[in-house]
Structure formats: structure tokens, C-alpha cells
Design a protein around this motif. Structure first.
Motif, PDB file in Angstrom:
ATOM      1  N   ILE A 272       0.799  -1.388  -0.370  1.00 37.74           N
ATOM      2  CA  ILE A 272      -0.365   0.379   0.529  1.00 37.74           C
ATOM      3  C   ILE A 272       0.931   1.509   0.189  1.00 37.74           C
ATOM      4  O   ILE A 272      -0.273   2.401  -0.264  1.00 37.74           O
ATOM      5  CB  ILE A 272      -0.833   0.224   1.514  1.00 37.74           C
ATOM      6  N   TYR A 273       2.079   1.267   0.623  1.00 40.86           N
ATOM      7  CA  TYR A 273       2.683   2.574   0.603  1.00 40.86           C
ATOM      8  C   TYR A 273       3.884   2.614  -0.665  1.00 40.86           C
ATOM      9  O   TYR A 273       4.510   3.625  -1.155  1.00 40.86           O
ATOM     10  CB  TYR A 273       4.059   2.414   1.046  1.00 40.86           C
ATOM     11  N   ALA A 274       3.998   1.678  -1.708  1.00 39.85           N
ATOM     12  CA  ALA A 274       4.320   1.985  -3.272  1.00 39.85           C
ATOM     13  C   ALA A 274       4.379   2.802  -3.413  1.00 39.85           C
ATOM     14  O   ALA A 274       5.440   3.484  -4.354  1.00 39.85           O
ATOM     15  CB  ALA A 274       4.347   0.540  -3.971  1.00 39.85           C
ATOM     16  N   PHE A 275       3.524   3.512  -4.136  1.00 38.06           N
ATOM     17  CA  PHE A 275       2.985   4.764  -4.022  1.00 38.06           C
ATOM     18  C   PHE A 275       3.896   5.983  -4.169  1.00 38.06           C
ATOM     19  O   PHE A 275       4.010   7.132  -5.153  1.00 38.06           O
ATOM     20  CB  PHE A 275       1.853   5.163  -5.020  1.00 38.06           C
ATOM     21  N   VAL A 302      -6.400   2.436  -2.560  1.00 37.53           N
ATOM     22  CA  VAL A 302      -6.737   3.566  -2.668  1.00 37.53           C
ATOM     23  C   VAL A 302      -6.626   4.301  -1.442  1.00 37.53           C
ATOM     24  O   VAL A 302      -6.743   5.784  -1.264  1.00 37.53           O
ATOM     25  CB  VAL A 302      -7.601   4.396  -3.434  1.00 37.53           C
ATOM     26  N   SER A 303      -6.766   4.056   0.065  1.00 33.95           N
ATOM     27  CA  SER A 303      -6.685   4.727   0.848  1.00 33.95           C
ATOM     28  C   SER A 303      -5.438   5.421   1.582  1.00 33.95           C
ATOM     29  O   SER A 303      -6.230   6.757   2.087  1.00 33.95           O
ATOM     30  CB  SER A 303      -6.893   3.475   2.188  1.00 33.95           C
ATOM     31  N   LYS A 304      -3.920   4.882   1.086  1.00 34.59           N
ATOM     32  CA  LYS A 304      -3.231   5.957   1.482  1.00 34.59           C
ATOM     33  C   LYS A 304      -2.570   6.792   0.520  1.00 34.59           C
ATOM     34  O   LYS A 304      -2.145   7.884   1.109  1.00 34.59           O
ATOM     35  CB  LYS A 304      -1.936   4.688   1.801  1.00 34.59           C
ATOM     36  N   VAL A 305      -3.591   7.161  -0.441  1.00 27.47           N
ATOM     37  CA  VAL A 305      -3.967   8.481  -1.376  1.00 27.47           C
ATOM     38  C   VAL A 305      -4.366   9.025  -1.096  1.00 27.47           C
ATOM     39  O   VAL A 305      -4.784  10.681  -1.449  1.00 27.47           O
ATOM     40  CB  VAL A 305      -4.383   7.798  -2.683  1.00 27.47           C
ATOM     41  N   GLY A 306      -5.403   8.949   0.666  1.00 22.67           N
ATOM     42  CA  GLY A 306      -6.042  10.058   0.446  1.00 22.67           C
ATOM     43  C   GLY A 306      -7.874  10.093   0.510  1.00 22.67           C
ATOM     44  O   GLY A 306      -8.442  10.318   1.110  1.00 22.67           O
ATOM     45  N   ILE A 353      -6.891  10.081  -8.587  1.00 23.48           N
ATOM     46  CA  ILE A 353      -5.730   8.610  -8.530  1.00 23.48           C
ATOM     47  C   ILE A 353      -4.480   9.352  -8.716  1.00 23.48           C
ATOM     48  O   ILE A 353      -3.675   9.352  -7.697  1.00 23.48           O
ATOM     49  CB  ILE A 353      -6.417   7.452  -8.035  1.00 23.48           C
ATOM     50  N   ARG A 354      -4.232   9.628  -9.507  1.00 21.85           N
ATOM     51  CA  ARG A 354      -3.023   9.869 -10.057  1.00 21.85           C
ATOM     52  C   ARG A 354      -2.210  10.701  -9.676  1.00 21.85           C
ATOM     53  O   ARG A 354      -1.169  11.195  -8.965  1.00 21.85           O
ATOM     54  CB  ARG A 354      -2.160   9.964 -11.306  1.00 21.85           C
ATOM     55  N   ARG A 355      -2.804  11.742  -9.599  1.00 21.27           N
ATOM     56  CA  ARG A 355      -3.002  13.276  -9.002  1.00 21.27           C
ATOM     57  C   ARG A 355      -2.751  13.440  -7.691  1.00 21.27           C
ATOM     58  O   ARG A 355      -2.111  13.857  -7.155  1.00 21.27           O
ATOM     59  CB  ARG A 355      -3.677  14.916  -9.222  1.00 21.27           C
ATOM     60  N   ALA A 356      -3.519  12.314  -7.567  1.00 19.27           N
ATOM     61  CA  ALA A 356      -3.259  12.406  -5.389  1.00 19.27           C
ATOM     62  C   ALA A 356      -2.051  11.553  -5.303  1.00 19.27           C
ATOM     63  O   ALA A 356      -1.805  11.775  -4.097  1.00 19.27           O
ATOM     64  CB  ALA A 356      -4.831  11.928  -5.044  1.00 19.27           C
ATOM     65  N   GLU A 357      -2.183  10.829  -5.643  1.00 19.57           N
ATOM     66  CA  GLU A 357      -0.240   9.961  -5.097  1.00 19.57           C
ATOM     67  C   GLU A 357       0.631  11.166  -5.496  1.00 19.57           C
ATOM     68  O   GLU A 357       1.314  10.922  -4.356  1.00 19.57           O
ATOM     69  CB  GLU A 357      -0.233   8.937  -6.637  1.00 19.57           C
TER      70      GLU A 357
END
Length: 466
Positions: A272-275, A302-306, A353-357
Motif C-alpha cells: 500500500i505504500y509503494a506509490f 486507494v486508502s493511502k492516497v487519501g 488518483i494519479r494526481r493524488a499520489e
């Protein structure tokens, strides 16, 4: 193990008398936090009662928060009742309190994108279908998008190899319940995700910590643990491990994969943290699943992206496990949440999602820089891209006492005992979750409080007030 033989009140039911005697002896100091209690059979023999009576008494004591039970290890006296909660949700419980105990991400702009996606979906005729039960592994279009998203994290995967889940914890539960049976040994990092400890307790599994170094689990130690325990399952967080923030290199992952292949050990890989690592795949180590696809179950969300409240996760599994995963899905929820996964699909497709990452990566890097500056001079383990920081404490502190004092100072932290696989002494450290405070200013306030607390040469005054 303590040779505890309580004096029982003859007027009470035996199980309540045992629980009350336990409480009285804890208050009197005859039993101390961490003391191991007699086994059910031994205490039953000494008190001339049935084993069932002692089991009921221990369950009552655990319900009251007096003791903690660990599968395969026994029952132990719990920390004092006034200890801080071992985990807090994001909201601060009182004015001025800053929570660093929950390892969650600051929401950021993704919330606005999600709100727009919900509004759009509310006007779409597809909503009626999504409100019904979904296919066991998920909607075909949602699976297609999920596969593309997982591939963006470095794992080649087909939609047919995925199951849509209600978060990464649900994905791990599906994997563990499919592969393990009550009493099985499960290998993991010595300090591990508290959710895995809860899952192991629910499934009656025995967690066994494997020695780590700066890159995570050591291959030689894993080989020895496989031989010693006969375990056939490994749970690991190879990227920005929780709580040490270690990152396995590609070479280390290949070695771990080879050990597991040799011993026929299944791997549940939590990614979950790789991004949070640099966005170019060439700069990131490949998942273990890429090295060992036939024996690895890979989880992400997708939890850790917010978006933790969306409860969207993904499980990649080998085809030969399809029947077992099918059974686990049916037992734990019948089908995935079609509405949540449709929102996630749209956010992935739109690029939100990509922008959130990208946003989370920048935000965490800034918070890490702040934390390292404020805690300069203290022994810490972390990584410039990690959401959490592992703070080793000066000798005057134990982790539990520091957590109590931090609570009094208005900061929530997670002591080592909460995430340790066993009760081995010597790990006096706390985990600080940098993403939980809503603002960087709140984070700074909390870190300054913790710095001042850790610098105290004699914490007696702090402890006396607890």
C-alpha cells in the motif's frame, strides 16, 4: 509464568470470583503489567475448578481490559487501564489534542474529485445495477481499470487474477483465511501492522517475527524460520515497512522469493505504500509478486492516497487459488461494494488518483523534512518518503510510559507493544504517523511536544500525574 493462586470470594460464581481476584491483585501490585498468568489447566488444578470455569474467567478479565490473550503464548496482565487507546481514528478527541497514532493520509484535493464523481454517478443509470449484488470478484470494467492501476505500481497482472475488496485489510483477510488454518504459524516482520495482529488473533494463527536489517527481512533468517517453524505463509510489507520504513532492494526481494520458493511458502505482500516512492518504475523495486507470481498474493488499496473511507482494495492471486478465494469472499461479504469501486474506477480513469499520489508524495516528503529537523539528535528510523517514523526512546522511558505521558501532553502515539509480534522486552520505541494531522502546523506542534518530553532526564514528575 507467575505462580498466581487467587483467594476467591465463596459467595460469588467461580468465574466472577477469579476475575475479581485478578483485578484486586493488579491494583495491589501483586500482578504487574506483562506478567504471564497460569495456563487454564494449571489454574483449574490449583483452584479445584473446571478448565471451562477458568476459560470463562479469563474471557471476563479480557473483556474488562485486565489481561491480553495471545494465541500460542498464553494470557498476560494488560497495561494500566488508563493507558491511551492503542489506536485512534483520525478525529482529535479534545481541543488541542494531535493524533499521531493512526497511520492515515491527509485527504488533500482528492476529496473534491471524489465528491464530483459521486455527483456524476448519482445521475447515471448504472447506479441501479451497482446497488445490487456484484459478481464475486467484481465488475468486469472495474477489474480492467484495477488491473491497469496495479500495473502502474510495477506488477504485471490480468483482470482475471484480481478480486475487488473492501480495502487492503479485507484483501489480507481473504488471503489469510484461504491459506491458513487455526494454529498455523505465520512469518512476518517482528514489528508488524496491528491489523495483521488482530487478523491473526481472529483466525487463531501464531505470528512469528523474522529478524530484519535495514532492508527488511533477512533471507538467512527467513530460511531458518521456515525450517524451525514449518510455516507455509509469510506476510510482509517490503516497501516502507510499517513501522520501520525499511525498503527491500530488488536483489533482496529476489532472495526472499527464492527462499519462499525453496520452502514452498506462500507470500502475502502488502504494497500500500509503494506509490510514495519516486513515480518512475525504474526507480522503484518490483513487487515480490513479480519475482514469485505462483506463490504470492498481492494486496493494495486507494486508502493511502487519501480515500480510506471509500474502502476500495485489490487482491492479486494465483489462478490455482480461485476456488479458495471465492469461498473467502462469500464468507466475508458476498460481493465487493460496486458503488465504491465505480467511484475508484472513475477517479483512476480521470487521472485524479494519479494526481493524488503525486500530491501525497510531496506532502509526506515535506512532513518528513519537518520531523527530521525537529527530532534532530534523537534516534529515529524512517525514510524520506514514509508516512510514519519510528522514534527510539531514551533509557529513562519505556514505550508504554512514554505513550501515557504523550497522551497527557496532548499527543497520541503508538507504543511498540501494539505492533510487536511477541512480548520480548527491549523495544522501547513509538511510531509517529505523520499523515494523520490535518495540517503541517498541527504536526509541528505535536513533534515539539514529543521532543521536549523525550529530552526529560527524569520523567518521574510526568509519570506521577498519570
Amino acid at each position: 509464568m507467575t505462580n498466581w493462586i487467587p483467594k476467591l470470594d465463596p459467595a460469588q460464581p467461580r468465574y466472577l470470583a477469579i476475575a475479581d481476584a485478578l483485578a484486586a491483585d493488579i491494583v495491589a501490585g501483586r500482578l504487574k503489567p506483562g506478567d504471564r498468568l497460569p495456563t487454564h489447566r494449571d489454574l483449574a488444578w490449583n483452584l479445584k475448578v473446571t478448565v471451562g470455569t477458568v476459560s470463562r474467567a479469563y474471557r471476563e478479565a479480557e473483556r474488562r481490559g485486565l489481561i491480553l490473550g495471545e494465541v500460542g503464548r498464553g494470557s498476560f496482565v494488560a497495561p494500566p487501564a488508563q493507558s491511551p487507546p492503542r489506536y485512534r481514528n483520525r478525529p482529535n478527541e479534545r481541543p488541542g489534542f494531535v493524533n499521531l497514532s493512526a497511520n492515515v493520509a491527509t485527504s488533500g484535493p482528492i476529496v473534491t474529485d471524489a465528491a464530483a464523481a459521486f455527483a456524476e454517478l448519482g445521475q447515471d443509470t448504472i447506479l441501479t445495477r451497482l446497488m445490487d449484488y456484484q459478481p464475486i470478484f467484481g465488475d468486469a470494467e472495474q477489474l480492467e481499470t484495477a488491473a491497469e492501476w496495479v500495473q502502474s505500481h510495477g506488477l504485471a497482472v490480468k483482470p482475471s487474477e484480481l478480486a475487488l475488496t473492501n480495502g487492503a485489510q479485507h484483501a489480507a483477510m481473504l488471503a489469510m483465511s484461504a491459506l491458513a488454518r487455526s494454529g498455523d504459524a505465520v512469518l512476518c516482520e517482528p514489528l508488524t501492522f496491528y491489523g495483521m495482529k488482530a487478523l491473526a488473533r481472529m483466525l487463531e494463527l501464531k505470528l512469528h517475527g523474522v529478524e530484519m536489517d535495514g532492508e527488511g527481512i533477512r533471507p538467512e533468517a527467513l530460511d531458518s524460520a521456515c525450517r524451525a517453524t514449518g510455516a507455509r505463509l509469510l506476510y510482509t510489507v517490503p516497501t516502507l515497512q510499517n513501522p520501520t520504513a525499511s525498503v527491500m532492494s530488488d536483489a533482496r526481494r529476489a532472495e526472499i522469493a527464492e527462499v519462499c520458493r525453496r520452502h514452498e511458502v506462500w507470500v502475502v505482500e502488502d504494497d500500500i505504500y509503494a506509490f510514495l516512492l519516486p513515480p518512475t518504475l525504474a526507480e522503484r523495486p518490483a513487487p515480490i509478486a513479480q519475482h514469485l507470481p505462483e506463490l504470492t498474493l498481492y494486496t493494495n488499496s486507494v486508502s493511502k492516497v487519501g480515500l480510506p473511507g471509500l474502502r476500495v482494495g485489490y487482491l492479486r492471486f494465483p489462478e490455482k487459488l480461485r476456488g479458495l478465494i471465492d469461498n473467502s469472499v462469500r464468507a466475508s461479504g458476498v460481493s465487493p461494494n460496486g458503488v465504491s469501486h465505480e467511484i475508484a474506477r472513475r477517479l483512476i480513469e480521470s487521472g485524479a488518483i494519479r494526481r493524488a499520489e503525486d500530491w501525497q508524495r510531496e506532502e509526506i516528503a515535506a512532513r518528513q523534512a519537518t520531523a527530521r529537523a525537529i527530532l534532530d539528535g534523537h534516534r529515529i528510523q524512517t525514510h524520506p518518503n514514509s508516512m510514519h517514523l519510528w522514534l527510539h526512546l531514551p533509557q529513562v522511558w519505556t514505550a508504554e510510559r512514554f505513550a501515557l505521558a504523550a497522551e497527557r501532553a496532548g499527543v497520541g502515539v503508538l507504543p511498540a507493544s501494539t505492533i510487536s509480534c511477541d512480548r520480548s522486552p527491549g523495544v522501547e520505541a513509538v511510531r509517529l504517523s505523520l499523515g494523520c494531522p490535518a495540517t503541517r502546523s498541527e504536526l509541528e506542534t505535536a513533534l515539539f511536544r514529543l521532543r521536549d518530553l523525550a529530552m526529560q532526564e527524569d520523567p518521574a514528575l510526568e509519570l506521577a500525574a498519570l
